[in-house]
Motif scaffolding. Sequence first.
Motif, PDB file in Angstrom:
ATOM      1  N   ARG A 249       0.811  -1.219   0.000  1.00 54.57           N
ATOM      2  CA  ARG A 249       0.000   0.000   0.000  1.00 54.57           C
ATOM      3  C   ARG A 249       0.846   1.271   0.000  1.00 54.57           C
ATOM      4  NH1 ARG A 249      -3.724  -2.209   5.009  1.00 54.57           N
ATOM      5  NH2 ARG A 249      -4.789  -3.893   3.859  1.00 54.57           N
ATOM      6  N   SER A 250       2.111   1.153   0.336  1.00 54.11           N
ATOM      7  CA  SER A 250       2.983   2.333   0.399  1.00 54.11           C
ATOM      8  C   SER A 250       4.292   2.021  -0.300  1.00 54.11           C
ATOM      9  CB  SER A 250       3.238   2.717   1.860  1.00 54.11           C
ATOM     10  OG  SER A 250       3.997   1.701   2.511  1.00 54.11           O
ATOM     11  N   PRO A 251       5.112   3.056  -0.636  1.00 58.24           N
ATOM     12  CA  PRO A 251       6.376   2.819  -1.347  1.00 58.24           C
ATOM     13  C   PRO A 251       7.345   1.918  -0.592  1.00 58.24           C
ATOM     14  CG  PRO A 251       5.759   5.127  -1.472  1.00 58.24           C
ATOM     15  CD  PRO A 251       4.802   4.488  -0.523  1.00 58.24           C
ATOM     16  N   GLY A 252       7.230   1.817   0.714  1.00 57.29           N
ATOM     17  CA  GLY A 252       8.158   1.012   1.490  1.00 57.29           C
ATOM     18  C   GLY A 252       7.731  -0.428   1.662  1.00 57.29           C
ATOM     19  N   GLU A 253       6.657  -0.841   1.001  1.00 57.98           N
ATOM     20  CA  GLU A 253       6.146  -2.201   1.139  1.00 57.98           C
ATOM     21  C   GLU A 253       6.254  -2.956  -0.180  1.00 57.98           C
ATOM     22  OE1 GLU A 253       2.745  -1.373   4.568  1.00 57.98           O
ATOM     23  OE2 GLU A 253       2.148  -1.674   2.478  1.00 57.98           O
ATOM     24  N   VAL A 254       6.504  -4.270  -0.076  1.00 53.32           N
ATOM     25  CA  VAL A 254       6.605  -5.111  -1.271  1.00 53.32           C
ATOM     26  C   VAL A 254       5.959  -6.462  -0.983  1.00 53.32           C
ATOM     27  CG1 VAL A 254       8.708  -4.057  -2.194  1.00 53.32           C
ATOM     28  CG2 VAL A 254       8.881  -5.982  -0.582  1.00 53.32           C
ATOM     29  N   VAL A 255       5.564  -7.125  -2.064  1.00 59.72           N
ATOM     30  CA  VAL A 255       5.164  -8.533  -2.018  1.00 59.72           C
ATOM     31  C   VAL A 255       6.286  -9.329  -2.671  1.00 59.72           C
ATOM     32  CG1 VAL A 255       3.565 -10.259  -2.929  1.00 59.72           C
ATOM     33  CG2 VAL A 255       2.689  -8.119  -1.984  1.00 59.72           C
ATOM     34  N   ALA A 256       6.749 -10.381  -2.025  1.00 57.77           N
ATOM     35  CA  ALA A 256       7.869 -11.176  -2.523  1.00 57.77           C
ATOM     36  C   ALA A 256       7.356 -12.409  -3.263  1.00 57.77           C
ATOM     37  CB  ALA A 256       8.774 -11.604  -1.373  1.00 57.77           C
ATOM     38  N   GLY A 257       7.947 -12.699  -4.409  1.00 61.04           N
ATOM     39  CA  GLY A 257       7.627 -13.927  -5.109  1.00 61.04           C
ATOM     40  C   GLY A 257       8.120 -15.131  -4.332  1.00 61.04           C
ATOM     41  N   ALA A 258       7.447 -16.251  -4.502  1.00 59.27           N
ATOM     42  CA  ALA A 258       7.796 -17.444  -3.723  1.00 59.27           C
ATOM     43  C   ALA A 258       9.228 -17.885  -3.975  1.00 59.27           C
ATOM     44  CB  ALA A 258       6.828 -18.579  -4.070  1.00 59.27           C
ATOM     45  N   GLY A 259       9.780 -17.570  -5.148  1.00 62.12           N
ATOM     46  CA  GLY A 259      11.147 -17.966  -5.447  1.00 62.12           C
ATOM     47  C   GLY A 259      12.184 -17.297  -4.579  1.00 62.12           C
ATOM     48  N   LEU A 260      11.815 -16.229  -3.858  1.00 59.50           N
ATOM     49  CA  LEU A 260      12.758 -15.542  -2.965  1.00 59.50           C
ATOM     50  C   LEU A 260      12.818 -16.182  -1.584  1.00 59.50           C
ATOM     51  CD1 LEU A 260      11.980 -11.814  -3.866  1.00 59.50           C
ATOM     52  CD2 LEU A 260      14.037 -13.111  -4.425  1.00 59.50           C
ATOM     53  N   HIS A 261      11.866 -17.063  -1.273  1.00 57.13           N
ATOM     54  CA  HIS A 261      11.827 -17.757   0.029  1.00 57.13           C
ATOM     55  C   HIS A 261      11.814 -16.754   1.188  1.00 57.13           C
ATOM     56  CE1 HIS A 261      12.606 -21.405  -2.231  1.00 57.13           C
ATOM     57  NE2 HIS A 261      13.676 -20.844  -2.754  1.00 57.13           N
ATOM     58  N   ALA A 262      11.039 -15.696   1.015  1.00 55.35           N
ATOM     59  CA  ALA A 262      10.938 -14.674   2.060  1.00 55.35           C
ATOM     60  C   ALA A 262       9.662 -14.882   2.866  1.00 55.35           C
ATOM     61  CB  ALA A 262      10.953 -13.282   1.434  1.00 55.35           C
ATOM     62  N   GLU A 263       9.560 -14.166   3.987  1.00 53.88           N
ATOM     63  CA  GLU A 263       8.391 -14.245   4.859  1.00 53.88           C
ATOM     64  C   GLU A 263       7.906 -12.841   5.177  1.00 53.88           C
ATOM     65  OE1 GLU A 263       9.501 -16.382   8.301  1.00 53.88           O
ATOM     66  OE2 GLU A 263       9.743 -18.324   7.262  1.00 53.88           O
ATOM     67  N   PRO A 264       6.607 -12.681   5.432  1.00 53.32           N
ATOM     68  CA  PRO A 264       6.095 -11.357   5.817  1.00 53.32           C
ATOM     69  C   PRO A 264       6.830 -10.830   7.050  1.00 53.32           C
ATOM     70  CG  PRO A 264       4.275 -12.817   5.267  1.00 53.32           C
ATOM     71  CD  PRO A 264       5.513 -13.661   5.269  1.00 53.32           C
ATOM     72  N   GLY A 265       7.145  -9.544   6.999  1.00 55.20           N
ATOM     73  CA  GLY A 265       7.891  -8.920   8.075  1.00 55.20           C
ATOM     74  C   GLY A 265       9.380  -8.812   7.783  1.00 55.20           C
ATOM     75  N   GLN A 266       9.891  -9.613   6.865  1.00 51.21           N
ATOM     76  CA  GLN A 266      11.305  -9.555   6.495  1.00 51.21           C
ATOM     77  C   GLN A 266      11.560  -8.315   5.639  1.00 51.21           C
ATOM     78  OE1 GLN A 266      12.587 -13.192   4.695  1.00 51.21           O
ATOM     79  NE2 GLN A 266      14.558 -12.355   3.994  1.00 51.21           N
ATOM     80  N   ARG A 267      12.803  -7.802   5.648  1.00 55.16           N
ATOM     81  CA  ARG A 267      13.152  -6.645   4.849  1.00 55.16           C
ATOM     82  C   ARG A 267      14.041  -7.081   3.680  1.00 55.16           C
ATOM     83  NH1 ARG A 267      11.554  -1.935   6.809  1.00 55.16           N
ATOM     84  NH2 ARG A 267      12.897  -0.782   5.385  1.00 55.16           N
ATOM     85  N   LEU A 268      13.669  -6.658   2.481  1.00 55.02           N
ATOM     86  CA  LEU A 268      14.433  -6.931   1.268  1.00 55.02           C
ATOM     87  C   LEU A 268      14.561  -5.639   0.478  1.00 55.02           C
ATOM     88  CD1 LEU A 268      12.936 -10.320  -0.037  1.00 55.02           C
ATOM     89  CD2 LEU A 268      15.194  -9.950   0.963  1.00 55.02           C
ATOM     90  N   ALA A 269      15.770  -5.335   0.027  1.00 57.75           N
ATOM     91  CA  ALA A 269      16.036  -4.131  -0.775  1.00 57.75           C
ATOM     92  C   ALA A 269      15.546  -2.877  -0.061  1.00 57.75           C
ATOM     93  CB  ALA A 269      15.386  -4.251  -2.154  1.00 57.75           C
ATOM     94  N   GLY A 270      15.683  -2.858   1.255  1.00 57.67           N
ATOM     95  CA  GLY A 270      15.285  -1.684   2.020  1.00 57.67           C
ATOM     96  C   GLY A 270      13.797  -1.515   2.173  1.00 57.67           C
ATOM     97  N   ARG A 271      13.020  -2.566   1.876  1.00 52.69           N
ATOM     98  CA  ARG A 271      11.569  -2.486   1.962  1.00 52.69           C
ATOM     99  C   ARG A 271      11.038  -3.661   2.772  1.00 52.69           C
ATOM    100  NH1 ARG A 271      13.317  -0.197  -2.585  1.00 52.69           N
ATOM    101  NH2 ARG A 271      12.202   1.587  -3.484  1.00 52.69           N
ATOM    102  N   ARG A 272       9.864  -3.444   3.387  1.00 56.80           N
ATOM    103  CA  ARG A 272       9.285  -4.477   4.247  1.00 56.80           C
ATOM    104  C   ARG A 272       8.376  -5.386   3.431  1.00 56.80           C
ATOM    105  NH1 ARG A 272       4.743  -4.798   7.771  1.00 56.80           N
ATOM    106  NH2 ARG A 272       4.116  -2.705   7.103  1.00 56.80           N
ATOM    107  N   VAL A 273       8.568  -6.686   3.573  1.00 62.01           N
ATOM    108  CA  VAL A 273       7.740  -7.678   2.889  1.00 62.01           C
ATOM    109  C   VAL A 273       6.407  -7.791   3.634  1.00 62.01           C
ATOM    110  CG1 VAL A 273       7.535 -10.087   2.170  1.00 62.01           C
ATOM    111  CG2 VAL A 273       9.752  -8.940   2.071  1.00 62.01           C
ATOM    112  N   VAL A 274       5.304  -7.507   2.917  1.00 59.94           N
ATOM    113  CA  VAL A 274       3.980  -7.579   3.546  1.00 59.94           C
ATOM    114  C   VAL A 274       3.167  -8.745   3.005  1.00 59.94           C
ATOM    115  CG1 VAL A 274       3.911  -5.112   4.017  1.00 59.94           C
ATOM    116  CG2 VAL A 274       3.022  -5.984   1.830  1.00 59.94           C
ATOM    117  N   GLY A 275       3.690  -9.460   2.007  1.00 60.07           N
ATOM    118  CA  GLY A 275       2.971 -10.596   1.454  1.00 60.07           C
ATOM    119  C   GLY A 275       3.888 -11.471   0.619  1.00 60.07           C
ATOM    120  N   VAL A 276       3.454 -12.697   0.405  1.00 57.78           N
ATOM    121  CA  VAL A 276       4.193 -13.653  -0.424  1.00 57.78           C
ATOM    122  C   VAL A 276       3.241 -14.158  -1.501  1.00 57.78           C
ATOM    123  CG1 VAL A 276       5.444 -15.833  -0.491  1.00 57.78           C
ATOM    124  CG2 VAL A 276       5.707 -14.315   1.479  1.00 57.78           C
TER     125      VAL A 276
END
Length: 675
Positions: free
Chosen positions: A157-184
């Motif tokens: 919803r904001s510039p600092g939030e991202v959804v990570a593709g499953a291939g990244l093996h990330a979890e909500p709450g993790q930070r990637l590229a300076g942004r917070r993962v809010v969904g997978v």
Amino acid sequence: MVSPTGPWHRRRSGIRLLIRRAARHHRSAWSTTFAALALTALLLGVAASAVASVALGHPRVAARAAAPVVVAGSQTTEFTAKPWGSEPETVRAALTERVRVPRAALAVLREVEGVRAAVPDDAFTLRTGAGDKPLPGRSWQAASLAPYPLREGRAPRSPGEVVAGAGLHAEPGQRLAGRRVVGVAEGPPVLYTTAAEARRLAGHPRSVDAIGVLAAPGTATDQLSARVRDALDRAHLRDAGAGARAAGDPAALRVLTGDSRGAAENLRAAPARSALLELLGSITATLVLVALLVICSLSAQALHQREPELRLLRTVGATPGQLRAMIGREVARTAVRATLWGASGAVPAFLALHSALVARGARTEGLELPTPVWTFLLPLGTSALTVGVARLAAVLACTRVARDRPAQTATGPGGRGRRVTGLVLLLAGASSAGTAALQRGEAAAAAASAAAVTLVIGCALLSPWIAAAAVRLLRRPLHRLGGVGGRLAETYGRADSRRLGAALTPVVLVTAFTGVQLSATATVDEQTGHQASRALRAELAVTAPGGLPTAALDRLRATDGVAAATGLARSTVVLARKETGEPRLERLPALGVTPRDLPKTLDPGVREGTLAGLRPGSVSVGADRARSQDLRPGSTVRIRFGDGAERALRVAAVHERSLALGDFLLSRGELARHT
């Protein structure tokens, strides 16, 4: 009506009897021919299946698979010229850089009847921390084109939030590229941002990479594509090819459906398919030529061993037609068995080759090579062709014996026409070889290939005389070192030079083609490495996936201990030219450089002019290319960049080390505008 016991029936029965007896008593005469035919059927079957698979190949459709229609920029450039004494011809070449769609097309598409949604899609790179790999990014809106649904979490919803593709093996709450993962989400390793953030990060707010069009329920794809095409035309957003235009020109749009949608997703796939198809075509043509000469030589040799028997049949009353029919059917029986053996191994050999190319990464990423069931039947077609060639070669080889009178004997190795033709081909081949030695670049490569083909065919025609000359030359060594066996070999070689010549032809053929193919590749590789070692003066290279930001060059120059740093950018350009009046489009490597301190880091081997004047609007051309195009400092050359934009550039210099650096050296800033 013809009686079954009449002359015609008796002749056919006699021919069948001779064929059965010959097949039983002359197995050794056809053994080498059998092996050659089987191997020929195997190789041609594999080549035909490979060519068909590549011809059917297409870029993979993945990220926009749910969009039945995709609007993208035209990724081809074309050139029209009038050949000598013919109508104008147009040739096309694929572009390797993205041609974008004006964002104004979105409003046009959303008004089209049957369009549920028109979704802009941009690809960009999200920079991570030092030492981390940059990650590909897209807007979360574009994820619906696959579609890639959410596994867990929510949309950004904001510039600092991202959804990570499953291939990244990330979890909500993790930070990637300076942004917070809010969904997978399902799908590849991609970070999805908001639409506004994606537009900002893409860096071209007035254009998009492509637009995916989602259809309303009940709307057929062909109807939708026709309506979209009509709407773009009425809005003056029509497909006008990739001629002289700037990147993002709205007059260059394509409406893609089916497998063609992948062309807007994998830009490198189409050029790679074209190059692979040309390579396989060249290999297949070489195989056909080699097989033709080998089969003809072996068939002639096998029939020459049976020449006394054929002359005896001619003496006791066999007609020329009966001899030709007998030989033709006998060869057909042998060839059918041999080619069936070869065809049976062609399919597993092709599948093994296909799997090996995929496993070793030799196939360009994003290029699909389908193998429908009917491609596995192609070896049967090539086998039938091989049988026909073998039968024709054998019939032609026995024509001389069938034509001679019964009491006539062999009269030498061949006729005057064969000798004259062979000498003419040898002279032409020697001339081509001389041209290859004196020329460089493409002219030398073409001349070397022509020399190999011409000399081999000339040697095949003159093989009896060459064999006789070789025997005469080796007469004394054979007598002194070979003893009785050497004397017998010399005597037999002089008496039967035709048979010895037929045995020499395959050896010459394989040696020539293998030598040319292997030596050409090895020579280019060695020369490229040699040029690269002499051109590179810098001690370190700094790279990153997706390239380095412009500010990185200034930071490197300011680093303690760095005396000089040069920014590089690689791409391809397309050169339009005429060859004997025929239009040609060549895709050539280009290197963008920053002229500042260039001699300290890179030495292109300047022969004419100077690189000090290398700025936007100028170019340095490789020496071989400059020679073939008659270019020198001060001349003008027109090139088309990787995105299709055409521009006339002034030649500032001519450099020597083009194999290592590319045919064109340009200002990095100018080349980067088209990448």
